[in-house]
Design an enzyme around this catalytic site. Sequence first.
Site, mmCIF file in Angstrom:
data_model
loop_
_atom_site.group_PDB
_atom_site.id
_atom_site.type_symbol
_atom_site.label_atom_id
_atom_site.label_comp_id
_atom_site.label_asym_id
_atom_site.label_seq_id
_atom_site.Cartn_x
_atom_site.Cartn_y
_atom_site.Cartn_z
ATOM 1 N N TRP A 7 -9.311 5.460 -26.704
ATOM 2 C CA TRP A 7 -10.410 6.145 -26.022
ATOM 3 C C TRP A 7 -10.894 7.408 -26.715
ATOM 4 O O TRP A 7 -11.894 7.987 -26.302
ATOM 5 C CB TRP A 7 -10.053 6.463 -24.572
ATOM 6 C CG TRP A 7 -8.677 7.015 -24.308
ATOM 7 C CD1 TRP A 7 -7.622 6.321 -23.803
ATOM 8 C CD2 TRP A 7 -8.196 8.352 -24.512
ATOM 9 N NE1 TRP A 7 -6.517 7.133 -23.684
ATOM 10 C CE2 TRP A 7 -6.851 8.390 -24.111
ATOM 11 C CE3 TRP A 7 -8.779 9.521 -25.004
ATOM 12 C CZ2 TRP A 7 -6.058 9.534 -24.188
ATOM 13 C CZ3 TRP A 7 -8.003 10.680 -25.084
ATOM 14 C CH2 TRP A 7 -6.666 10.660 -24.672
ATOM 15 N N ASN A 8 -10.199 7.883 -27.733
ATOM 16 C CA ASN A 8 -10.563 9.235 -28.189
ATOM 17 C C ASN A 8 -11.813 9.299 -29.074
ATOM 18 O O ASN A 8 -12.593 10.220 -28.959
ATOM 19 C CB ASN A 8 -9.381 9.946 -28.841
ATOM 20 C CG ASN A 8 -8.827 9.201 -30.014
ATOM 21 O OD1 ASN A 8 -9.003 7.993 -30.131
ATOM 22 N ND2 ASN A 8 -8.162 9.903 -30.901
ATOM 23 N N LYS A 52 -11.867 -5.226 -28.516
ATOM 24 C CA LYS A 52 -11.451 -4.826 -27.172
ATOM 25 C C LYS A 52 -11.350 -3.302 -27.162
ATOM 26 O O LYS A 52 -10.397 -2.718 -27.672
ATOM 27 C CB LYS A 52 -10.108 -5.455 -26.800
ATOM 28 C CG LYS A 52 -9.730 -5.188 -25.348
ATOM 29 C CD LYS A 52 -8.439 -4.381 -25.313
ATOM 30 C CE LYS A 52 -8.111 -3.861 -23.947
ATOM 31 N NZ LYS A 52 -8.831 -2.631 -23.614
ATOM 32 N N GLY A 54 -4.002 2.921 -31.513
ATOM 33 C CA GLY A 54 -3.570 3.321 -30.174
ATOM 34 C C GLY A 54 -2.204 3.969 -30.239
ATOM 35 O O GLY A 54 -1.769 4.431 -31.296
ATOM 36 N N GLY A 55 -1.545 3.995 -29.099
ATOM 37 C CA GLY A 55 -0.253 4.663 -29.002
ATOM 38 C C GLY A 55 0.869 3.810 -29.582
ATOM 39 O O GLY A 55 0.723 2.601 -29.781
ATOM 40 N N GLU A 102 -2.762 1.651 -36.556
ATOM 41 C CA GLU A 102 -2.981 3.096 -36.698
ATOM 42 C C GLU A 102 -2.457 3.713 -35.413
ATOM 43 O O GLU A 102 -3.081 3.578 -34.355
ATOM 44 C CB GLU A 102 -4.471 3.410 -36.860
ATOM 45 C CG GLU A 102 -5.117 2.800 -38.078
ATOM 46 C CD GLU A 102 -4.724 3.456 -39.377
ATOM 47 O OE1 GLU A 102 -3.973 4.455 -39.354
ATOM 48 O OE2 GLU A 102 -5.158 2.954 -40.422
ATOM 49 N N LEU A 103 -1.316 4.376 -35.511
ATOM 50 C CA LEU A 103 -0.645 4.842 -34.285
ATOM 51 C C LEU A 103 -0.678 6.374 -34.192
ATOM 52 O O LEU A 103 -1.568 7.001 -34.724
ATOM 53 C CB LEU A 103 0.764 4.277 -34.248
ATOM 54 C CG LEU A 103 0.820 2.737 -34.408
ATOM 55 C CD1 LEU A 103 2.247 2.252 -34.461
ATOM 56 C CD2 LEU A 103 0.051 2.027 -33.313
ATOM 57 N N CYS A 128 -5.243 11.658 -33.193
ATOM 58 C CA CYS A 128 -3.972 11.215 -33.782
ATOM 59 C C CYS A 128 -3.509 12.205 -34.837
ATOM 60 O O CYS A 128 -2.328 12.349 -35.072
ATOM 61 C CB CYS A 128 -4.143 9.821 -34.372
ATOM 62 S SG CYS A 128 -5.540 9.715 -35.493
ATOM 63 N N GLU A 130 4.574 12.897 -29.277
ATOM 64 C CA GLU A 130 3.135 13.156 -29.311
ATOM 65 C C GLU A 130 2.642 13.536 -27.908
ATOM 66 O O GLU A 130 2.931 12.837 -26.940
ATOM 67 C CB GLU A 130 2.406 11.901 -29.785
ATOM 68 C CG GLU A 130 0.925 12.123 -29.963
ATOM 69 C CD GLU A 130 0.197 10.854 -30.392
ATOM 70 O OE1 GLU A 130 0.467 9.792 -29.802
ATOM 71 O OE2 GLU A 130 -0.639 10.933 -31.296
HETATM 72 P P1 NDP Z 1 -3.170 2.937 -25.981
HETATM 73 O O1 NDP Z 1 -2.113 2.485 -26.903
HETATM 74 O O2 NDP Z 1 -2.836 3.126 -24.559
HETATM 75 O O3 NDP Z 1 -4.401 1.923 -26.002
HETATM 76 C C1 NDP Z 1 -5.065 1.560 -27.192
HETATM 77 C C2 NDP Z 1 -5.782 0.245 -26.949
HETATM 78 O O4 NDP Z 1 -4.823 -0.793 -26.810
HETATM 79 C C3 NDP Z 1 -6.613 0.219 -25.676
HETATM 80 O O5 NDP Z 1 -7.761 -0.571 -25.897
HETATM 81 C C4 NDP Z 1 -5.673 -0.440 -24.703
HETATM 82 O O6 NDP Z 1 -6.301 -1.022 -23.604
HETATM 83 C C5 NDP Z 1 -5.043 -1.486 -25.594
HETATM 84 N N1 NDP Z 1 -3.763 -1.987 -25.112
HETATM 85 C C6 NDP Z 1 -2.867 -1.382 -24.307
HETATM 86 N N2 NDP Z 1 -1.791 -2.175 -24.134
HETATM 87 C C7 NDP Z 1 -2.016 -3.292 -24.857
HETATM 88 C C8 NDP Z 1 -1.281 -4.485 -25.097
HETATM 89 N N3 NDP Z 1 -0.085 -4.679 -24.577
HETATM 90 N N4 NDP Z 1 -1.803 -5.422 -25.898
HETATM 91 C C9 NDP Z 1 -3.013 -5.237 -26.476
HETATM 92 N N5 NDP Z 1 -3.770 -4.140 -26.271
HETATM 93 C C10 NDP Z 1 -3.272 -3.177 -25.485
HETATM 94 O O7 NDP Z 1 -3.772 4.236 -26.636
HETATM 95 P P2 NDP Z 1 -4.824 5.229 -26.010
HETATM 96 O O8 NDP Z 1 -6.095 4.515 -25.697
HETATM 97 O O9 NDP Z 1 -4.117 5.969 -24.932
HETATM 98 O O10 NDP Z 1 -5.129 6.193 -27.244
HETATM 99 C C11 NDP Z 1 -4.307 7.229 -27.567
HETATM 100 C C12 NDP Z 1 -3.346 6.842 -28.666
HETATM 101 O O11 NDP Z 1 -4.055 6.360 -29.795
HETATM 102 C C13 NDP Z 1 -2.562 8.023 -29.150
HETATM 103 O O12 NDP Z 1 -1.192 7.723 -29.205
HETATM 104 C C14 NDP Z 1 -3.092 8.274 -30.553
HETATM 105 O O13 NDP Z 1 -2.194 8.867 -31.417
HETATM 106 C C15 NDP Z 1 -3.511 6.932 -30.981
HETATM 107 N N6 NDP Z 1 -4.550 7.060 -32.001
HETATM 108 C C16 NDP Z 1 -4.236 6.800 -33.305
HETATM 109 C C17 NDP Z 1 -5.163 6.978 -34.299
HETATM 110 C C18 NDP Z 1 -4.840 6.654 -35.720
HETATM 111 O O14 NDP Z 1 -5.764 6.407 -36.475
HETATM 112 N N7 NDP Z 1 -3.594 6.664 -36.132
HETATM 113 C C19 NDP Z 1 -6.504 7.453 -33.992
HETATM 114 C C20 NDP Z 1 -6.720 7.680 -32.603
HETATM 115 C C21 NDP Z 1 -5.768 7.475 -31.645
HETATM 116 P P3 NDP Z 1 -6.352 -0.196 -22.229
HETATM 117 O O15 NDP Z 1 -7.105 1.039 -22.507
HETATM 118 O O16 NDP Z 1 -7.069 -1.113 -21.337
HETATM 119 O O17 NDP Z 1 -4.926 0.042 -21.832
#
Ligand code: NDP
Length: 498
Positions: free
Chosen positions: A157-158, A181, A234-235, A256-257, A290, A391
């Site tokens: 979402w960021n 997605k 994501g996370g 990319e976490l 991130c 984090e």
């Molecule tokens: P999440 O991991 O909660 O979600 C990321 C995406 O994955 C969302 O679209 C989410 O859907 C989806 N998702 C969640 N669970 C699953 C699953 N089991 N299977 C498949 N898809 C899934 O991250 P946030 O949205 O909370 O974003 C914040 C995180 O992203 C932070 O930890 C940050 O560090 C990381 N990030 C990393 C970056 C990088 O380049 N390294 C850049 C920006 C952020 P839903 O929203 O519906 O749960």
Amino acid sequence: MSRIQSMKKYQCFIGGCWGEPASGDYFESVDPFLAKPWALIPRCDARDVDAAVAAARTAFDRGEWASMHPSRRGQLLRRLGELIARDADRLASVEVQDNGKLYAEMRGQLGYIPHWFDYFGGLADKIEGSVIPIDKPDMFTFTSHEPVGVVAAITPWNSPLLLATWKLAPALAAGCTIVVKPSEFTSASTLELMKLVDEAGFPAGVLNVVTGFGPEVGEPLTSHPGIDKIAFTGGEGSGRRVAHKAAQNFKRLTLELGGKSAQLVFPDADLDNAVKGVVSGIFAATGQTCIAGSRLLVHDSIHNEFLDKFIELASTARMGDPMSAETQVGPITTQPQYQRVLSCIEMARAEGAECVLGGKPAARPECGDGWFIEPTVFANVSNSMRIAQEEVFGPVLSVIGFREDDEAYALANDSPYGLAAGVWTNDQRRAFTAAKRLRAGTIWTNTYRAVSYMAPFGGFKNSGIGREGGQEAIQEYLETKCVWMFYGKDVSNPFVMR
Ligand code: NDP
């Protein structure tokens, strides 16, 4: 800049058509500044995922996209970039409405995103194989690089459109088709982007969007046998679940976490610049990046002077409406994230860290009902504390002192993450040594938060797998094929290896 007042209802985009989700259900997207819903987003499920993957498969396996010359693919990418540039103001407003980040930041991102489509559009027809001067007689051996197939692109979402672009531009340039997605919290801008994909003239099924929740949409997508590659941002926890799913049929994977990036300030640094760089690293985007520089490692000899200057600058940060050009720190994007940041602050206090700035919700009139937290600084942090290891993804800085350079590198590397690091020094030898010693995917020296379509970005250790950006990124969406052609006369003894 006026805020959108009426509820907007979006549709999903599958196989080039706009439509209702199979469930017929919608969920609300909430404006983080007003803490009020502003849009209805389709609540997709496994049925929509099946339809989107089928559309992407068809587009990949046969039809216009599959037979399109790479130069034409490049033109389409560049056309999409032009349309994004044309609509940058509107798209930036949608982003702010959804994620609460500053309009100035999101408008900056939207202005920059077209460069990704331009750059990767340019690379589309430069994907070349090689001829191998093979060590066998009468044999011509060459490699070609082919698109990996159907990609699932999952974004957080960021920075929804920027992070989607990091995946879409190289994947499309490589010739892949995609199911996106977006995060349940910020789906609107990705759906808006699809209107431009349509207008640019991409064939049906090349790009599809399924919106909804991780377990209902993300999981069916990552476990779908029709997906060849997952590109996920994501996370760490979600990334681990995605990697498990990918392992079932060995899908290709880019992750990319998160991060817990260190900013190292040495005694010879220009302190005023370093203060600005550390403020930008942790309080820009309200720390919801991130690459947040969430651990400040500062030499003991300048610790107090630096901290005083830092607090002086951070205290002046103007909070409020992210659409206002005056605002420097906006709200936290989601209600759950707001609660998480506050619980991390309590955790730091309980661990014995000393809160020297902020440490509470921002009860300023200009913050209204939004989810605001004061820029927060903890001093006397030990690197083994959870506040220094986990984090936060919010405006919370941990300050840790050091005496020797080796100690600083060891502290910086003592983290499960390895996304980025900042180094503040005027000593060239120290700058090169730090760049070598720090285990992170990006090292910034006397600067922070610089990214480019030309530069690879990604993490060491738990911060991820693979790289986005630069020429390396396109490799993440290609498979190498090696072709052997025998032009000799007689096939030799079939019972021995050639
Ligand atoms: P999440 O991991 O909660 O979600 C990321 C995406 O994955 C969302 O679209 C989410 O859907 C989806 N998702 C969640 N669970 C699953 C699953 N089991 N299977 C498949 N898809 C899934 O991250 P946030 O949205 O909370 O974003 C914040 C995180 O992203 C932070 O930890 C940050 O560090 C990381 N990030 C990393 C970056 C990088 O380049 N390294 C850049 C920006 C952020 P839903 O929203 O519906 O749960």
